[in-house]
Design an enzyme around this catalytic site. Structure first.
Site, mmCIF file in Angstrom:
data_model
loop_
_atom_site.group_PDB
_atom_site.id
_atom_site.type_symbol
_atom_site.label_atom_id
_atom_site.label_comp_id
_atom_site.label_asym_id
_atom_site.label_seq_id
_atom_site.Cartn_x
_atom_site.Cartn_y
_atom_site.Cartn_z
ATOM 1 N N HIS A 240 -46.926 -2.537 5.663
ATOM 2 C CA HIS A 240 -47.437 -1.172 5.581
ATOM 3 C C HIS A 240 -47.164 -0.456 6.901
ATOM 4 C CE1 HIS A 240 -50.151 2.141 4.616
ATOM 5 N NE2 HIS A 240 -50.620 2.031 5.855
ATOM 6 N N GLY B 280 -19.325 18.989 -14.486
ATOM 7 C CA GLY B 280 -19.659 17.569 -14.526
ATOM 8 C C GLY B 280 -21.049 17.330 -13.976
ATOM 9 N N GLY C 65 -8.366 2.460 0.261
ATOM 10 C CA GLY C 65 -8.649 2.923 -1.084
ATOM 11 C C GLY C 65 -9.591 4.110 -1.144
ATOM 12 N N GLU D 291 -22.633 21.066 -17.427
ATOM 13 C CA GLU D 291 -22.610 19.760 -18.097
ATOM 14 C C GLU D 291 -22.440 19.963 -19.601
ATOM 15 O OE1 GLU D 291 -22.738 16.157 -19.701
ATOM 16 O OE2 GLU D 291 -22.429 16.555 -17.571
ATOM 17 N N LYS E 134 -20.642 10.294 1.766
ATOM 18 C CA LYS E 134 -21.987 10.030 2.305
ATOM 19 C C LYS E 134 -22.123 10.570 3.724
ATOM 20 C CE LYS E 134 -22.437 8.237 -1.620
ATOM 21 N NZ LYS E 134 -21.483 8.741 -2.630
ATOM 22 N N GLY F 256 -15.119 12.562 -14.270
ATOM 23 C CA GLY F 256 -14.752 11.170 -14.477
ATOM 24 C C GLY F 256 -13.470 10.800 -13.761
ATOM 25 N N GLU G 152 0.857 -1.192 0.000
ATOM 26 C CA GLU G 152 0.000 0.000 0.000
ATOM 27 C C GLU G 152 0.887 1.234 0.000
ATOM 28 O OE1 GLU G 152 -2.357 2.685 -0.448
ATOM 29 O OE2 GLU G 152 -3.394 0.751 -0.307
ATOM 30 N N SER H 98 -22.803 14.483 -13.648
ATOM 31 C CA SER H 98 -23.111 13.086 -13.391
ATOM 32 C C SER H 98 -23.038 12.839 -11.884
ATOM 33 C CB SER H 98 -22.156 12.174 -14.160
ATOM 34 O OG SER H 98 -22.641 10.845 -14.203
ATOM 35 N N TYR H 99 -22.771 11.588 -11.470
ATOM 36 C CA TYR H 99 -22.988 11.176 -10.085
ATOM 37 C C TYR H 99 -22.189 12.004 -9.078
ATOM 38 C CZ TYR H 99 -24.878 7.534 -12.959
ATOM 39 O OH TYR H 99 -25.587 6.893 -13.927
#
Length: 459
Positions: free
Chosen positions: A441, A177, A40, A200, A51, A267, A34, A179-180
């Site tokens: 429910h 960008g 990572g 974009e 998140k 990207g 590493e 995207s995500y």
């Protein structure tokens, strides 16, 4: 002096540590290399820290809406970015530390910290150490792509990695960008209190999704005050005093977006350019991704590639599945392969998008007869009760086989709900398996059977 091992694992992203545990458990003498932080991208600059930031942004957004729920906050809601970053750092560092402790605790495992480079097909140099093994597993991940954008070398900018060091509130963040990564950061910082412009190049956001999903996500972001600039197909950057100006096209009277800070989210590229792969004879494609077969084997016998660097998936869950495929074939006599898996991922804006299988556009191109069901989240009781009824559900079914081909769940807990459909797809069972199920429910998932009971032929 050459150190000999039965296996060498380069990188400790999602696949490497788990494989190290399996190989160690099988009694092999292994080495793990590493060069940076253990865990990572996901642990250090990706899933876990972002998140965590999304959660803080959601808390701020919900606090500002408190009066809608009869909850009075007693004044304007403010965000302490230093505390937000400290919380993120604590959670991320704990995860990275746990991975390092796990790897170092494996029996018969030697950890080398440094940059690995191949010297031959079965030897790797790390500093002064030369490691030799019959089996070498590459798990080096990827990094943010910095595009060839005129003027970019004269302006400061962030990537998704360097944004992890921000402990202040940008006055006006320009995100290049749509995207995500870009959308998650854009909504996040808007909720923290920044002005946000998302730029974009294409005609719509998240171009790999169906048009209705792209438009719905755009509507959600614009409703929160985010400026979305599409068709920005001739990008450039320049300074204007303390501001950064992004040119959006090259026409007369060209559009521009000016802000205080710039984030590039266009990207990623694999970390394969400095591994000495040419000395090992390992083949890569035009973008630098390591070519692998269905079992993640490279063209060189005894060398495998896992995770983002192999171009067979760009997610934590695909990387972990890579480990599972390699371990199953190598240790369990269980012939698993990459093509066994069904595409699945999520976009973690709020509300989130859960996606599995084909888009409607892809299903149309397959030539199948299709059944399609849609339901707005305004007709989902749990979403209405929570005051979070933006978005919709969509499912696509093969009319002849009754198999579910794909689904898009854009709505509250859509990233969780979509798994009920994914599991039926893996079981290769007809959609009636779930359309006839009785769900609890009040939940969002209870409307999945109802959605499937209202399928219509695609005209």
């Amino acid at each position: 002096m050459t150190q000999r091992f039965e296996a060498v694992i380069i990188g400790t992203g999602q696949a490497g540590p788990a494989l190290a545990a399996r190989l160690s458990g099988a009694g092999m003498k292994i080495a793990v290399v590493e060069r940076g932080r253990f865990g990572g991208t996901c642990v250090n600059t990706g899933c876990i820290p972002t998140k965590t930031l999304v959660a803080s942004a959601y808390a701020a957004h919900l606090a500002r809406r408190g009066e809608e729920y009869g909850v009075m906050t007693g004044g304007p809601v403010t965000v302490d970015m230093k505390k937000v970053k400290a919380r993120k750092d604590q959670i991320s560092q704990r995860s990275s530390g746990n991975v390092e402790k796990w790897v170092r605790g494996q029996a018969n495992c030697t950890v080398y910290q440094g940059h690995a480079r191949f010297e031959s097909a079965h030897t790797v140099r790390v500093g002064d150490a030369l490691l030799e093994a019959e089996r070498i597993f590459i798990n080096v991940g990827g990094r943010a792509l910095v595009p060839p954008m005129p003027g970019l070398d004269h302006v400061p900018y962030f990537t998704n990695s360097t944004m992890m060091d921000v402990d202040f509130l940008p006055e006006h963040l320009i995100v290049v960008g749509g995207s995500y990564i870009g959308l998650e950061f854009g909504q996040m910082y808007r909720r923290f209190g920044s002005k946000v412009t998302i730029v974009e190049r294409g005609p719509r956001l998240i171009h790999r999704e169906d048009e209705d999903v792209s438009q719905a996500v755009r509507d959600i972001l614009e409703a929160e005050g985010i400026d979305v600039q599409l068709d920005s197909n001739c990008l450039s950057a320049r300074r204007d005093g303390s501001n950064v100006v992004v040119g959006l096209d090259c026409s007369n009277g060209a559009r521009e977006a000016a802000g205080t800070h710039l984030l590039l989210a266009v990207g990623r590229v694999p970390n394969t350019d400095d591994l000495g792969l040419e000395k090992a004879g390992v083949e890569t494609d035009a973008h630098g991704y390591i070519k692998v077969d269905e079992h993640l084997r490279t063209n060189v016998p005894g060398v495998w590639a896992m995770g983002d660097c192999n171009g067979r998936g760009a997610f934590t869950h695909t990387a972990y599945n890579d480990y599972e495929i390699i371990a199953a074939n190598l240790l369990d006599n269980d012939p698993r392969k990459v093509s066994d898996r069904i595409p699945a991922y999520a976009l973690f804006v709020d509300p989130p998008l859960g996606r599995v299988g084909m888009t409607l556009n892809e299903a149309k191109q397959s030539g199948r007869k299709l059944l399609v069901g849609t339901r707005p989240m305004t007709r989902v009781g749990r979403a209405v009760e929570k005051g979070e009824s933006l978005g919709f559900m969509k499912v696509i079914v093969d009319a002849d086989t009754k198999r579910i081909l794909g689904a898009s769940i854009l709505g509250v807990t859509g990233d969780e709900v979509v798994h009920s459909l994914l599991d039926v797809m893996y079981a290769n069972a007809p959609y009636t398996t779930i359309s006839r199920a009785m769900h609890i429910h009040p939940t969002v998932t209870e409307l999945v059977p109802t959605l499937l009971q209202d399928l219509h032929p695609l005209e």
